[in-house]
Write a protein that holds these residues in place. Structure first.
Motif, short mmCIF file in Angstrom:
data_model
loop_
_atom_site.label_atom_id
_atom_site.label_comp_id
_atom_site.label_asym_id
_atom_site.label_seq_id
_atom_site.Cartn_x
_atom_site.Cartn_y
_atom_site.Cartn_z
N THR A 120 17.59 -49.81 23.55
CA THR A 120 16.96 -49.29 22.33
C THR A 120 15.46 -49.52 22.36
OG1 THR A 120 18.97 -49.68 21.04
CG2 THR A 120 16.91 -49.45 19.81
N LEU A 121 15.05 -50.70 22.80
CA LEU A 121 13.62 -51.01 22.88
C LEU A 121 12.93 -50.12 23.91
CD1 LEU A 121 13.58 -54.93 22.73
CD2 LEU A 121 13.42 -53.28 20.87
N MET A 125 9.94 -47.60 23.10
CA MET A 125 8.69 -47.72 23.85
C MET A 125 8.34 -46.39 24.51
SD MET A 125 6.50 -50.21 24.35
CE MET A 125 4.87 -49.85 25.02
N THR A 126 9.32 -45.73 25.06
CA THR A 126 9.09 -44.44 25.72
C THR A 126 8.67 -43.37 24.72
OG1 THR A 126 10.77 -45.00 27.38
CG2 THR A 126 10.14 -42.68 27.19
N THR A 127 9.33 -43.35 23.57
CA THR A 127 8.98 -42.38 22.53
C THR A 127 7.55 -42.59 22.04
OG1 THR A 127 11.30 -42.31 21.82
CG2 THR A 127 9.64 -41.48 20.27
N GLY A 128 7.15 -43.83 21.93
CA GLY A 128 5.80 -44.14 21.50
C GLY A 128 4.75 -43.94 22.56
N SER A 129 5.19 -43.54 23.77
CA SER A 129 4.25 -43.33 24.88
C SER A 129 4.18 -41.85 25.25
CB SER A 129 4.70 -44.14 26.10
OG SER A 129 4.86 -45.50 25.77
N SER A 130 4.36 -40.97 24.25
CA SER A 130 4.39 -39.53 24.52
C SER A 130 3.07 -39.04 25.10
CB SER A 130 4.72 -38.76 23.24
OG SER A 130 3.78 -39.09 22.21
N LEU A 186 8.84 -53.67 18.03
CA LEU A 186 9.73 -52.54 18.25
C LEU A 186 11.08 -52.69 17.53
CD1 LEU A 186 9.12 -52.00 22.08
CD2 LEU A 186 8.24 -50.59 20.21
N ALA A 187 11.52 -53.94 17.33
CA ALA A 187 12.83 -54.17 16.71
C ALA A 187 12.67 -54.72 15.30
CB ALA A 187 13.64 -55.15 17.56
N TYR A 194 13.00 -58.59 29.96
CA TYR A 194 13.31 -58.22 31.34
C TYR A 194 13.71 -56.74 31.43
CZ TYR A 194 15.05 -59.13 36.12
OH TYR A 194 15.23 -59.13 37.48
N ILE A 195 14.54 -56.30 30.52
CA ILE A 195 15.03 -54.91 30.52
C ILE A 195 13.88 -53.93 30.29
CG2 ILE A 195 16.47 -53.26 29.28
CD1 ILE A 195 18.42 -55.59 28.75
#
Length: 546
Positions: free
Chosen positions: A292-293, A297-302, A419-420, A440-441
């Motif tokens: 989920t994180l 993070m990916t969505t916020g890095s558009s 993020l959470a 880590y993930i």
């Protein structure tokens, strides 16, 4: 006679004639006195003659100060003192106004890893037995340290169990007064997946047989502890440990960190690769929130195509204290660090044989990088202030003060706490290993990973990134070089940038290199460098995917 001279000199100076008190002197004495004004010079002539006498002495003293002074009060050696905060203030306007073309995350890496032809892969097809008969024997290990030190212990335990043909009890975790995490194996890792992945090579059980537990009064701590030397070889386990295991049926290792050599027979090394890269999968709660994180993070890095940079920052108060480095906090910082060291490690740092040398630590690049230093390095390498950054860390030492410069340089700075939601993190709070697993993930999925201090976390992560991507995709700072550059308070932003861009290229080139060692060492373990020893496992995974 001095009184007479003084009286005469005073009288002469005033313009009056000598008094009658001088008439009793003999004629030779009177002539000597009459010549005295030639020696008692006044005005400019007297001053010049005194200067001529004193000048050599002044030159000598100046030479002493020039050559001896530095020995008595030496200038700081370049890189020996923390001055990064001063340099940041000097260069901030240049950093802020730097509009030169920024590096694109998709173009960071120029080199690609190409594995050379190796011998054909031979994977273990059956259990290895040191004896002629398979025995009902059990191995117990207590993994100590933080998340990834425990991980190393688990992988080593799998290798030893395979070597000795013993059944492995699900590893137990030691509770440490620094990490203070009471998590058990199943809280962090997927037990079922671990057991199932290894079953072809090593038996893993959750509980010991009832007859064994009865023998030790249902208390595992009653089982005698076998002390193994650090980095023990496979031969040591076969010759020293196995006879004891065969006699007593069960053996316990506590603690078990660093108790197995890096270099092992290929079929045993394969078990260590299998444990690390396949069997150890995080538990479902950790994996669920971790993914989920990553998505958030990916969505916020558009703006960067969903790519982001992750930074493992080791500037927590316990790490700063343990490093014995000095920053910009003065006396109050020193007292605070002394208190933390005493609380976490007792009198370890007060022993006579323990040398605390902050100057040497900084010169040698052993001091944890501050958030400010990380920000300056990344901006110098060409990462724009629009770059999304995920910060993997525990509780930062004086977070408000120390994170402020990094946020100024990179406004899109994110953490797991950002993020959470508090509710999502509630079951993780107070468990440092579970929180570290989330970091880590997210770091594993980043386009660029930045390590700042070394240690087990970045070593394992670099190994995973190489194993999955065939590229380290990791920035490893040259901290010795950085210490020298960030000591020079007159350095220009352009010169600093040039040095950082060279450092990025060197890190990229080193990232694809496969260490050329005939056998693995502590610094060249399969955890940080999976190739070539884990190549067979990787090829097997690729063939399954196809």
């Amino acid at each position: 006679m001095d009184a007479t001279f003084n009286h005469y000199y005073t009288s002469s100076s005033s313009g009056s004639s000598p008094t009658t008190t001088n008439t009793h002197f003999t004629k030779p004495t009177r002539r000597k006195l009459n010549r005295r004004p030639e020696y008692f010079l006044t005005g400019k002539k007297f001053f010049r003659r005194r200067i001529c006498c004193i000048l050599p002495l002044l030159l000598f003293l100046s030479g002493v100060v020039t050559f001896v002074g530095p020995m008595l009060y030496p200038s700081p050696v370049p890189g020996s003192v923390y001055k990064s905060h001063e340099i940041f203030q000097n260069l901030w306007q240049d950093i802020l106004s730097d509009t030169s073309s920024a590096i694109k995350l998709s173009d960071v890496w120029r080199y690609k890893m190409q594995l050379k032809e190796q011998k054909p892969c031979v994977t273990p097809t059956s259990r290895q037995q040191p004896g002629t008969e398979k025995a009902d024997q059990y191995l117990i290990i207590e993994a100590n340290g933080g998340l990834n030190q425990q991980r190393a212990s688990i992988c080593n335990a799998v290798a030893v169990a395979g070597l000795l043909n013993a059944t492995l009890l699900i590893p137990r975790f030691d509770f440490h007064n620094v990490w203070r995490d009471s998590s058990e194996f199943g809280d962090i890792y997927d037990e079922e997946h671990f057991i199932d992945t290894l079953k072809e090579y090593v038996d893993v059980v959750r509980e010991l047989p009832m007859d064994v537990m009865e023998e030790y009064d249902f208390n595992i701590s009653n089982i005698p502890n076998f002390r193994v030397p650090a980095w023990a070889s496979a031969t040591y386990y076969l010759e020293e440990v196995y006879p004891v295991l065969r006699e007593h049926r069960i053996i316990r290792f506590a603690p078990f960190a660093n108790r197995l050599a890096s270099s092992l027979p290929p079929h045993i090394q394969y078990l260590r690769c299998l444990a690390n890269y396949e069997a150890l999968r995080f538990s479902i709660p950790i994996m669920t929130l971790g993914k989920t994180l990553v998505k958030r993070m990916t969505t916020g890095s558009s703006g960067s195509g969903g790519k982001y940079v992750s930074v493992h920052l080791r500037f927590e108060e316990d790490m700063v204290a343990f490093s014995c480095c000095v920053y910009d906090g003065g006396k109050s910082e020193q007292l605070e660090m002394d208190s933390i060291r005493q609380k976490g490690w007792g009198d370890k740092f007060k022993r006579k044989d323990y040398i605390i040398d902050p100057v040497r630590n900084r010169i040698d690049g052993r001091c944890p990088m501050t958030p400010l230093e990380v920000g300056m390095m990344l901006r110098g390498m060409g990462f724009a202030n629009t770059t999304p950054i995920y910060l993997a860390s525990g509780k930062i030492y004086h977070a408000d003060k120390n994170l402020a410069p990094l946020r100024k340089m990179f406004p899109l700075l994110r953490t797991k706490e950002f993020l959470a939601s508090p509710n999502e993190l509630a079951s993780f709070q107070g468990y440092s290993s579970r929180l570290a697993a989330l970091d880590y993930i997210v770091c594993l999925s980043s386009e660029v990973f930045v390590t700042t201090q070394g240690g087990n976390f970045p070593h394992f992560l670099m190994g995973h990134r190489k194993f999955h991507y065939r590229h380290a995709k990791t920035i490893i700072p040259d901290k010795r070089k950085l210490a020298v550059l960030l000591h020079n308070t007159t350095i220009s932003w352009q010169i600093f940038k040039n040095e950082m861009q060279v450092m990025l290229e060197e890190s990229d080139h080193k990232g694809i290199a496969i260490p050329k060692f005939k056998k693995s060492t502590r610094k060249n373990s399969i955890y940080a460098n999976p190739f070539p020893e884990c190549r067979c496992l990787q090829e097997l995974n690729f063939s399954r995917e196809e």
